[in-house]
Design an enzyme around this catalytic site. Structure first.
Site, PDB file in Angstrom:
ATOM      1  N   HIS A  18       0.698  -1.151   0.148  1.00 21.40           N
ATOM      2  CA  HIS A  18      -0.074   0.113  -0.726  1.00 21.40           C
ATOM      3  C   HIS A  18       1.086   1.308   0.146  1.00 21.40           C
ATOM      4  O   HIS A  18       1.439   1.925   1.127  1.00 21.40           O
ATOM      5  CB  HIS A  18      -1.290  -0.489   1.830  1.00 21.40           C
ATOM      6  CG  HIS A  18      -1.980   1.498   1.170  1.00 21.40           C
ATOM      7  ND1 HIS A  18      -2.864   1.066   2.741  1.00 21.40           N
ATOM      8  CD2 HIS A  18      -2.343   2.238   1.021  1.00 21.40           C
ATOM      9  CE1 HIS A  18      -3.584   1.847   2.049  1.00 21.40           C
ATOM     10  NE2 HIS A  18      -3.249   2.963   0.852  1.00 21.40           N
ATOM     11  N   HIS A  20       1.453   5.582  -2.074  1.00 23.64           N
ATOM     12  CA  HIS A  20       0.588   6.053  -3.178  1.00 23.64           C
ATOM     13  C   HIS A  20       1.741   6.427  -3.947  1.00 23.64           C
ATOM     14  O   HIS A  20       2.839   7.556  -3.335  1.00 23.64           O
ATOM     15  CB  HIS A  20       0.114   7.215  -2.736  1.00 23.64           C
ATOM     16  CG  HIS A  20      -1.738   6.455  -1.777  1.00 23.64           C
ATOM     17  ND1 HIS A  20      -2.689   6.314  -2.875  1.00 23.64           N
ATOM     18  CD2 HIS A  20      -1.356   5.690  -0.714  1.00 23.64           C
ATOM     19  CE1 HIS A  20      -3.412   5.852  -1.803  1.00 23.64           C
ATOM     20  NE2 HIS A  20      -3.055   5.326  -0.791  1.00 23.64           N
ATOM     21  N   LEU A  21       2.524   5.889  -4.861  1.00 19.18           N
ATOM     22  CA  LEU A  21       3.863   6.721  -5.503  1.00 19.18           C
ATOM     23  C   LEU A  21       3.256   7.871  -7.152  1.00 19.18           C
ATOM     24  O   LEU A  21       4.604   8.851  -7.168  1.00 19.18           O
ATOM     25  CB  LEU A  21       4.324   5.904  -6.241  1.00 19.18           C
ATOM     26  CG  LEU A  21       4.582   4.627  -5.536  1.00 19.18           C
ATOM     27  CD1 LEU A  21       5.744   3.946  -6.686  1.00 19.18           C
ATOM     28  CD2 LEU A  21       5.506   4.822  -4.314  1.00 19.18           C
ATOM     29  N   ARG A  22       2.137   8.498  -6.969  1.00 21.99           N
ATOM     30  CA  ARG A  22       1.039   9.722  -6.983  1.00 21.99           C
ATOM     31  C   ARG A  22       2.102   9.642  -8.734  1.00 21.99           C
ATOM     32  O   ARG A  22       1.634  10.903  -9.590  1.00 21.99           O
ATOM     33  CB  ARG A  22       1.624  11.090  -7.093  1.00 21.99           C
ATOM     34  CG  ARG A  22       2.123  11.071  -5.688  1.00 21.99           C
ATOM     35  CD  ARG A  22       0.393  11.082  -5.075  1.00 21.99           C
ATOM     36  NE  ARG A  22       0.334  11.099  -3.548  1.00 21.99           N
ATOM     37  CZ  ARG A  22      -1.306  10.642  -2.523  1.00 21.99           C
ATOM     38  NH1 ARG A  22      -1.912  10.084  -2.937  1.00 21.99           N
ATOM     39  NH2 ARG A  22      -0.644  10.910  -1.030  1.00 21.99           N
ATOM     40  N   ASN A  52      -5.002   5.768  -7.342  1.00 19.76           N
ATOM     41  CA  ASN A  52      -5.837   7.016  -7.233  1.00 19.76           C
ATOM     42  C   ASN A  52      -5.055   8.513  -7.771  1.00 19.76           C
ATOM     43  O   ASN A  52      -4.725   9.280  -6.690  1.00 19.76           O
ATOM     44  CB  ASN A  52      -6.805   7.670  -4.940  1.00 19.76           C
ATOM     45  CG  ASN A  52      -5.194   7.376  -5.124  1.00 19.76           C
ATOM     46  OD1 ASN A  52      -4.197   7.332  -5.037  1.00 19.76           O
ATOM     47  ND2 ASN A  52      -5.303   8.566  -3.460  1.00 19.76           N
ATOM     48  N   ASP A 110      -9.295   2.388  -3.174  1.00 27.38           N
ATOM     49  CA  ASP A 110      -8.302   3.157  -2.170  1.00 27.38           C
ATOM     50  C   ASP A 110      -8.586   4.463  -3.193  1.00 27.38           C
ATOM     51  O   ASP A 110      -7.474   4.972  -4.355  1.00 27.38           O
ATOM     52  CB  ASP A 110      -7.513   3.188  -1.680  1.00 27.38           C
ATOM     53  CG  ASP A 110      -6.548   3.698  -1.016  1.00 27.38           C
ATOM     54  OD1 ASP A 110      -7.454   4.433  -0.090  1.00 27.38           O
ATOM     55  OD2 ASP A 110      -4.629   3.308  -0.899  1.00 27.38           O
ATOM     56  N   HIS A 137     -10.967   0.925   1.173  1.00 21.64           N
ATOM     57  CA  HIS A 137     -10.167   1.739   2.585  1.00 21.64           C
ATOM     58  C   HIS A 137     -11.280   1.824   2.885  1.00 21.64           C
ATOM     59  O   HIS A 137     -10.353   2.156   4.451  1.00 21.64           O
ATOM     60  CB  HIS A 137     -10.694   2.921   1.478  1.00 21.64           C
ATOM     61  CG  HIS A 137     -10.110   4.196   2.406  1.00 21.64           C
ATOM     62  ND1 HIS A 137      -8.972   4.838   2.688  1.00 21.64           N
ATOM     63  CD2 HIS A 137     -11.142   5.274   3.322  1.00 21.64           C
ATOM     64  CE1 HIS A 137      -8.602   5.915   3.359  1.00 21.64           C
ATOM     65  NE2 HIS A 137      -9.923   6.297   3.264  1.00 21.64           N
ATOM     66  N   ASP A 268       1.516   2.774   3.403  1.00 21.65           N
ATOM     67  CA  ASP A 268       0.380   3.688   3.484  1.00 21.65           C
ATOM     68  C   ASP A 268       1.453   4.971   2.441  1.00 21.65           C
ATOM     69  O   ASP A 268       0.594   5.688   2.748  1.00 21.65           O
ATOM     70  CB  ASP A 268      -1.141   4.173   4.513  1.00 21.65           C
ATOM     71  CG  ASP A 268      -2.151   4.829   3.206  1.00 21.65           C
ATOM     72  OD1 ASP A 268      -2.380   4.843   2.019  1.00 21.65           O
ATOM     73  OD2 ASP A 268      -3.529   4.617   3.977  1.00 21.65           O
ATOM     74  N   HIS A 272       2.642  14.332  -0.320  1.00 19.82           N
ATOM     75  CA  HIS A 272       2.136  15.510  -0.494  1.00 19.82           C
ATOM     76  C   HIS A 272       3.374  15.864  -0.655  1.00 19.82           C
ATOM     77  O   HIS A 272       3.764  16.228   0.388  1.00 19.82           O
ATOM     78  CB  HIS A 272       1.087  15.754   0.966  1.00 19.82           C
ATOM     79  CG  HIS A 272      -0.078  14.856   0.704  1.00 19.82           C
ATOM     80  ND1 HIS A 272      -0.458  14.863  -0.558  1.00 19.82           N
ATOM     81  CD2 HIS A 272      -0.739  14.070   1.422  1.00 19.82           C
ATOM     82  CE1 HIS A 272      -2.254  13.923  -0.030  1.00 19.82           C
ATOM     83  NE2 HIS A 272      -1.645  13.455   1.005  1.00 19.82           N
TER      84      HIS A 272
HETATM   85  O1  DOR Z   1      -4.095  10.163   4.016  1.00 22.27           O
HETATM   86  C1  DOR Z   1      -4.077   9.131   3.879  1.00 22.27           C
HETATM   87  N1  DOR Z   1      -4.067   9.812   2.076  1.00 22.27           N
HETATM   88  N2  DOR Z   1      -5.157   8.164   3.298  1.00 22.27           N
HETATM   89  C2  DOR Z   1      -5.791   8.159   1.966  1.00 22.27           C
HETATM   90  O2  DOR Z   1      -6.484   7.253   2.276  1.00 22.27           O
HETATM   91  C3  DOR Z   1      -5.557   8.050   1.084  1.00 22.27           C
HETATM   92  C4  DOR Z   1      -3.997   8.822   1.100  1.00 22.27           C
HETATM   93  C5  DOR Z   1      -3.475   9.704  -0.521  1.00 22.27           C
HETATM   94  O3  DOR Z   1      -3.526   9.263  -1.409  1.00 22.27           O
HETATM   95  O4  DOR Z   1      -3.508  11.037   0.170  1.00 22.27           O
HETATM   96 ZN    ZN Z   2      -3.879   4.940   0.655  1.00 19.62          ZN
HETATM   97 ZN    ZN Z   3      -7.120   4.577   1.971  1.00 18.03          ZN
END
Ligand code: DOR
Ligand code: ZN
Ligand code: ZN
Length: 386
Positions: A18, A20-22, A52, A110, A137, A268, A272
């Site tokens: 899990h 998020h590599l954007r 996402n 998610d 999620h 996770d 950002h």
């Molecule tokens: O804190 C989170 N950031 N929870 C999520 O479910 C999404 C993730 C994100 O993509 O920044």
């Molecule tokens: Zn996530």
């Molecule tokens: Zn999530």
């Protein structure tokens, strides 16, 4: 199996289900090169990335392009998770098989704000027929509303909008009922619950497992090490979804790791930009990014209680069992995905050294041990400290 020698400890490379590599689309936060280099520096050989992104990872061409790009980089292996829907239209995607053929490793809702129970039901059915797991999620958006932290005495004292534990438990209960119904009809659905954060939701998963339902769950190190008390700083670095909960929740989750009711750890990793996280708590996006620290954090804080074997199981074989992948091994002839960990040397967390683009962290300056010295992926050096 653990081989201790020369001060370094050899283990199978870690597996992250899990992150998020954007990529595509939000590369000011992270990209494949920075995210997979960060993963390798954290001792990970394999990373499942969440869809996402902008656009959402929901078509075979994007899945293929990401895998190809990652192979060229030579850091951790990339296994993209794909959305259950296409074009965020809220309709379950019947052609999941094309995504599987392209290399999608799992399907997920998610970050897609997909609240439609029918979509999850169809998605579980389609994915299950392909032998694939659906990860969720597990947060009821209506109950979460504008909550920026756990709802409870701390949010009340601070006057901040809360996200109740019921938002997670209600969603987990709903999803387990959907799974149970499908199984009663003889469908081969499998459900994975992401970032479990509350005691109540863990108990629901325990009950479901006792009934024999094919459900798995992950817990994130930040939900073990941090609590809603951290929000007293009003620092949005602690804003995450689901939110940091209470000490009682964190202790219950640790108990779940110890007794085997939690299947694996996952970070996770959700980077950002610093500017986004410097906004106030109501405005800042949710997410904590620390894939480079996950093992040292777990080993330093919980190593004594969990022991090395169990901690490594939760970060290697555990995630593989969730995915139905072969368990990693150090046997002769096995693929050389491995990490050498320095379990003893203490070092302060210095975000300036991060490979991730998110060069800030709640653990800045804290002294941890268990730092990876070397990560090998497919027989190639993916990270070498120094
Ligand atoms: O804190 C989170 N950031 N929870 C999520 O479910 C999404 C993730 C994100 O993509 O920044
Ligand atoms: Zn996530
Ligand atoms: Zn999530």
């Amino acid at each position: 199996e653990v081989i201790d020698g020369q001060g370094g400890t050899l283990a199978p490379a870690l597996v992250e289900l899990h992150a998020h590599l954007r990529e595509p689309g939000q590369t000011e936060k992270e990209d494949l090169a920075s995210g997979l280099a960060a993963a390798a520096a954290g001792g990970y050989g394999t990373v499942v990335c969440m869809p996402n992104t902008r656009p959402v990872i929901d078509d075979p061409a994007t899945v293929r392009a990401l895998i190809e790009k990652a192979e060229g980089l030579g850091f951790a292996r990339l296994k993209p998770a794909a959305a259950l829907t296409r074009g965020q239209k809220g309709e379950a995607l019947a052609e999941l098989s094309y995504l599987k053929e392209a290399g999608a490793a799992m399907f997920t809702d998610d970050g897609l704000t997909n609240e439609d129970a029918r979509v999850l039901r169809l998605g579980l059915e389609y994915a299950g027929s392909l032998g694939m797991v659906v990860s969720v999620h597990a947060e009821d958006a209506t109950l979460r509303a504008g909550g920026v932290m756990n709802e409870g005495p701390v949010s009340e004292a601070l006057g901040l909008p809360g996200n109740p534990a019921a938002a997670e438990a209600a969603r987990v209960a709903r999803d387990l009922e959907i799974l149970a119904g499908l199984r009663e009809q003889g469908r081969s659905a499998r459900l994975h619950i992401q970032h479990l954060s509350t005691a109540r939701a863990l108990d629901l998963v325990r009950e479901a497992k006792a009934r024999g339902l094919p459900v798995s769950c992950e817990v994130c190190p930040h939900h073990l090490d941090l609590t809603d008390e951290a929000l007293r700083s009003f620092d949005a670095v602690y804003k995450v979804a689901p939110p940091l909960r209470t000490r009682a929740d964190a202790d219950h989750l640790l108990q779940g790791l110890l007794d085997g009711s939690v299947d694996c750890l996952a970070t996770d990793h959700a980077p950002h930009t610093r500017a986004e996280k410097e906004r106030d708590l109501l405005e800042a996006p949710s997410g904590i990014a620390y894939i480079e620290l996950a093992f040292p954090l777990m080993w330093t804080r919980f190593g004594e209680r969990l022991g090395l074997e169990q901690l490594l199981d939760l970060m290697t074989a555990g995630p593989c069992r969730v995915m139905g992948w072969p368990e990693p091994s150090l046997d002769a002839g096995a693929p050389a995905d491995l990490v050498v960990l320095d379990l003893h040397t203490e070092r302060a967390v210095n975000p300036a050294e991060f490979k991730s683009k998110a060069k800030f962290t709640p653990w800045q300056g804290q002294t941890l041990r268990g730092w990876p010295l070397l990560t090998v992926v497919g027989g190639r050096v993916a990270y070498w400290r120094g």
